[in-house]
Enzyme design. Structure first.
Site, short mmCIF file in Angstrom:
data_model
loop_
_atom_site.label_atom_id
_atom_site.label_comp_id
_atom_site.label_asym_id
_atom_site.label_seq_id
_atom_site.Cartn_x
_atom_site.Cartn_y
_atom_site.Cartn_z
N HIS A 60 112.43 31.65 55.62
CA HIS A 60 112.78 30.43 55.99
C HIS A 60 112.73 29.73 54.42
O HIS A 60 112.20 30.12 53.45
CB HIS A 60 111.53 29.79 56.60
N GLU A 62 112.05 26.98 53.36
CA GLU A 62 110.71 25.98 52.94
C GLU A 62 109.98 27.06 52.02
O GLU A 62 109.24 26.68 51.07
CB GLU A 62 110.10 24.94 53.90
#
Length: 154
Positions: A60, A62
Site C-alpha cells: 500500500h 501509505e
C-alpha cells in the site's frame, strides 16, 4: 510544524499528484491508491499501490512511504512532513504510520466513502488509530478523488 506552514502548502497540487499515482496504479493492474510525502511544500517521496503488480500485500503506498520515511528521515524531519493520499489510509497503513509520526495526513476519499464503491463494512478510521500521534485532515478535492474510484469500481 506550525499550523501556518501547513496552511501555506499547495494542498490541491499535492493531492492531484497523489491522484496521478493512483491512476498509474490502475494502469499496472493495481487498485487506485497513490500517496506523496511533502516537506517544505515540496514532494520528497511518492508511491502508488503495488499490491497486485508486486504480489506483496504490504505495498500500500501509505505503508511503504512510512517505511521509507523511517529509513531515510529523522524523527524531526518526519514531524515536518505531510502525507497526501488519494484515499484515507486503511487500519494497516495507519498503524504503520503511527511509527513514522508525520506532522499531518491529508486524504481525498474517506474509508467510509470507499465502501460505497467497493462494498463491505467501513474499517476503523485512520484518525482513530492516529489519535494523539498525527493529525488526519480531509476530505480534500473529494469529488475528483471519488471519480477515480467510480471509474475503477464501475
Amino acid at each position: 510544524m506550525t499550523d501556518l506552514a501547513f496552511d501555506e502548502f499547495d494542498h490541491e497540487s499535492h493531492m492531484r499528484t497523489a491522484f496521478e499515482l493512483a491512476r498509474e496504479a490502475v494502469g499496472r493492474g493495481d487498485k487506485p491508491y497513490g500517496s506523496v510525502l511533502v516537506r517544505d511544500d515540496s514532494v520528497v517521496m511518492a508511491e502508488s499501490n503495488r499490491v497486485n503488480s508486486e504480489a506483496d500485500i504490504r505495498r500500500h503506498p501509505e505503508l511503504h512511504l512510512a517505511y521509507r520515511a523511517c529509513e531515510t528521515l529523522t524523527p524531526a524531519e518526519r514531524a515536518e512532513t505531510v502525507m497526501y493520499t488519494s484515499t484515507e489510509p486503511c487500519p494497516m497503513c495507519a498503524s504503520g504510520m503511527s511509527s513514522a509520526r508525520f506532522g499531518r495526513v491529508v486524504y481525498s476519499v474517506s474509508s467510509a466513502e470507499l465502501t460505497e464503491f467497493s462494498g463491505g463494512e467501513p474499517p476503523v478510521r485512520s484518525e482513530t488509530i492516529l489519535d494523539g500521534v498525527t493529525a488526519v485532515v480531509g476530505p480534500v478535492l473529494n469529488e475528483e478523488g471519488r471519480q477515480i474510484h467510480q471509474a475503477f469500481y464501475g
